[in-house]
Design a protein around this motif. Structure first.
Motif, PDB file in Angstrom:
ATOM      1  N   PHE A  61       0.849  -1.188   0.000  1.00  0.00           N
ATOM      2  CA  PHE A  61       0.000   0.000   0.000  1.00  0.00           C
ATOM      3  C   PHE A  61       0.885   1.237   0.000  1.00  0.00           C
ATOM      4  O   PHE A  61       1.835   1.323   0.765  1.00  0.00           O
ATOM      5  N   PHE A  62       0.560   2.191  -0.865  1.00  0.00           N
ATOM      6  CA  PHE A  62       1.286   3.464  -0.941  1.00  0.00           C
ATOM      7  C   PHE A  62       0.269   4.569  -1.181  1.00  0.00           C
ATOM      8  O   PHE A  62      -0.569   4.474  -2.078  1.00  0.00           O
ATOM      9  N   ALA A  63       0.339   5.625  -0.363  1.00  0.00           N
ATOM     10  CA  ALA A  63      -0.588   6.744  -0.529  1.00  0.00           C
ATOM     11  C   ALA A  63       0.082   8.063  -0.194  1.00  0.00           C
ATOM     12  O   ALA A  63       0.801   8.171   0.794  1.00  0.00           O
ATOM     13  N   VAL A  64      -0.159   9.047  -1.049  1.00  0.00           N
ATOM     14  CA  VAL A  64       0.254  10.430  -0.811  1.00  0.00           C
ATOM     15  C   VAL A  64      -0.987  11.272  -1.018  1.00  0.00           C
ATOM     16  O   VAL A  64      -1.532  11.329  -2.122  1.00  0.00           O
ATOM     17  N   SER A  65      -1.452  11.887   0.057  1.00  0.00           N
ATOM     18  CA  SER A  65      -2.634  12.728  -0.019  1.00  0.00           C
ATOM     19  C   SER A  65      -2.944  13.244   1.376  1.00  0.00           C
ATOM     20  O   SER A  65      -2.497  12.669   2.372  1.00  0.00           O
ATOM     21  N   GLU A  66      -3.734  14.282   1.441  1.00  0.00           N
ATOM     22  CA  GLU A  66      -4.218  14.729   2.747  1.00  0.00           C
ATOM     23  C   GLU A  66      -5.214  13.710   3.311  1.00  0.00           C
ATOM     24  O   GLU A  66      -5.516  13.727   4.495  1.00  0.00           O
ATOM     25  N   HIS A  67      -5.679  12.789   2.457  1.00  0.00           N
ATOM     26  CA  HIS A  67      -6.618  11.742   2.880  1.00  0.00           C
ATOM     27  C   HIS A  67      -5.940  10.376   3.016  1.00  0.00           C
ATOM     28  O   HIS A  67      -6.623   9.361   3.191  1.00  0.00           O
ATOM     29  N   ALA A  68      -4.613  10.335   2.946  1.00  0.00           N
ATOM     30  CA  ALA A  68      -3.882   9.065   2.936  1.00  0.00           C
ATOM     31  C   ALA A  68      -4.181   8.196   4.155  1.00  0.00           C
ATOM     32  O   ALA A  68      -4.350   6.980   4.032  1.00  0.00           O
ATOM     33  N   SER A  69      -4.279   8.797   5.317  1.00  0.00           N
ATOM     34  CA  SER A  69      -4.524   7.993   6.524  1.00  0.00           C
ATOM     35  C   SER A  69      -5.929   7.380   6.508  1.00  0.00           C
ATOM     36  O   SER A  69      -6.126   6.267   6.996  1.00  0.00           O
ATOM     37  N   THR A  70      -6.894   8.066   5.912  1.00  0.00           N
ATOM     38  CA  THR A  70      -8.239   7.515   5.780  1.00  0.00           C
ATOM     39  C   THR A  70      -8.228   6.315   4.846  1.00  0.00           C
ATOM     40  O   THR A  70      -8.825   5.280   5.138  1.00  0.00           O
ATOM     41  N   TRP A  71      -7.516   6.449   3.726  1.00  0.00           N
ATOM     42  CA  TRP A  71      -7.422   5.348   2.769  1.00  0.00           C
ATOM     43  C   TRP A  71      -6.723   4.140   3.401  1.00  0.00           C
ATOM     44  O   TRP A  71      -7.136   3.010   3.200  1.00  0.00           O
ATOM     45  N   GLU A  84      -6.650   3.389   6.569  1.00  0.00           N
ATOM     46  CA  GLU A  84      -7.570   2.813   7.558  1.00  0.00           C
ATOM     47  C   GLU A  84      -8.588   1.895   6.888  1.00  0.00           C
ATOM     48  O   GLU A  84      -8.864   0.791   7.363  1.00  0.00           O
ATOM     49  N   VAL A  85      -9.132   2.336   5.756  1.00  0.00           N
ATOM     50  CA  VAL A  85     -10.098   1.523   5.014  1.00  0.00           C
ATOM     51  C   VAL A  85      -9.414   0.251   4.514  1.00  0.00           C
ATOM     52  O   VAL A  85      -9.944  -0.861   4.663  1.00  0.00           O
ATOM     53  N   PHE A  86      -8.242   0.399   3.933  1.00  0.00           N
ATOM     54  CA  PHE A  86      -7.502  -0.750   3.412  1.00  0.00           C
ATOM     55  C   PHE A  86      -7.170  -1.750   4.525  1.00  0.00           C
ATOM     56  O   PHE A  86      -7.406  -2.950   4.368  1.00  0.00           O
ATOM     57  N   MET A  87      -6.656  -1.255   5.637  1.00  0.00           N
ATOM     58  CA  MET A  87      -6.294  -2.141   6.737  1.00  0.00           C
ATOM     59  C   MET A  87      -7.510  -2.839   7.324  1.00  0.00           C
ATOM     60  O   MET A  87      -7.441  -3.991   7.743  1.00  0.00           O
ATOM     61  N   GLY A  88      -8.652  -2.164   7.320  1.00  0.00           N
ATOM     62  CA  GLY A  88      -9.883  -2.786   7.776  1.00  0.00           C
ATOM     63  C   GLY A  88     -10.305  -3.957   6.897  1.00  0.00           C
ATOM     64  O   GLY A  88     -10.936  -4.902   7.370  1.00  0.00           O
ATOM     65  N   LEU A  89      -9.915  -3.907   5.635  1.00  0.00           N
ATOM     66  CA  LEU A  89     -10.250  -4.989   4.718  1.00  0.00           C
ATOM     67  C   LEU A  89      -9.320  -6.188   4.852  1.00  0.00           C
ATOM     68  O   LEU A  89      -9.761  -7.337   4.776  1.00  0.00           O
ATOM     69  N   VAL A  90      -8.039  -5.935   5.033  1.00  0.00           N
ATOM     70  CA  VAL A  90      -7.054  -7.028   5.002  1.00  0.00           C
ATOM     71  C   VAL A  90      -6.707  -7.610   6.361  1.00  0.00           C
ATOM     72  O   VAL A  90      -6.168  -8.703   6.448  1.00  0.00           O
ATOM     73  N   LYS A  91      -6.972  -6.919   7.437  1.00  0.00           N
ATOM     74  CA  LYS A  91      -6.626  -7.441   8.776  1.00  0.00           C
ATOM     75  C   LYS A  91      -7.820  -8.039   9.468  1.00  0.00           C
ATOM     76  O   LYS A  91      -8.929  -7.773   9.240  1.00  0.00           O
TER      77      LYS A  91
END
Length: 160
Positions: A141-151, A153-160
């Motif tokens: 997972f790689f994200a650069v954005s002011e919303h990166a932490s939200t993305w 969180e959503v991703f981790m909620g799916l895979v963990k």
């Protein structure tokens, strides 16, 4: 003899704790098997994702020097303009070499972007400095954005 029994019990306890510790380490890298469609649906509903362009295989190759055929599946979003450093990349592969390639490509991309915006793109440099990179099981997972932490969180909620 009594002292020998106590020593044996202590050895059993230590061995048991060691087994629990090793089991914990093995499970810490474990991730759920999530389909591309599930990730896409959940990411598409995230705040801020609609400000990015859904990247193509060509965009991924141009911006990150990554070939999507390396992965079981990939999701890539990129910024809409030259001054937009926002990006999101999620890849899945059971091949650890492919994930390592993604990790190196992202590191190169971040270095290049920081060099490009050094001295005048203070907002961009700040976003790049807070980039999120994470390897979880067969996912990167790689994200650069002011919303990166939200993305994330959503991703981790799916895979963990």
């Amino acid at each position: 003899m009594n002292r020998l029994k106590k020593l044996t019990y202590i050895q059993y306890i230590i061995c048991g704790l060691l087994v629990i510790f090793i089991f914990g380490i093995l499970l810490s890298g474990h991730a759920k098997n999530v389909s591309l469609e599930t990730v896409q649906q959940n990411i598409a509903s995230c705040e801020g994702i609609n400000t990015l362009k859904k990247g193509t295989a060509r965009d991924m190759r141009k911006n990150l020097n990554l070939d999507e055929s390396l992965f079981d599946w990939s999701i890539y979003y990129c910024g809409n303009g030259l001054m937009d450093v926002s990006e999101l990349l999620i890849v899945k592969s059971d091949n650890s070499a492919a994930l390592e390639t993604a990790e190196k490509a992202v590191a190169s991309r971040l270095d290049a972007q920081k060099t490009n915006f050094d001295g005048y793109g203070t907002n961009q440099i700040d976003l790049l400095g807070h980039a999120i990179t994470k390897k979880v099981g067969p996912y990167y997972f790689f994200a650069v954005s002011e919303h990166a932490s939200t993305w994330e969180e959503v991703f981790m909620g799916l895979v963990k």
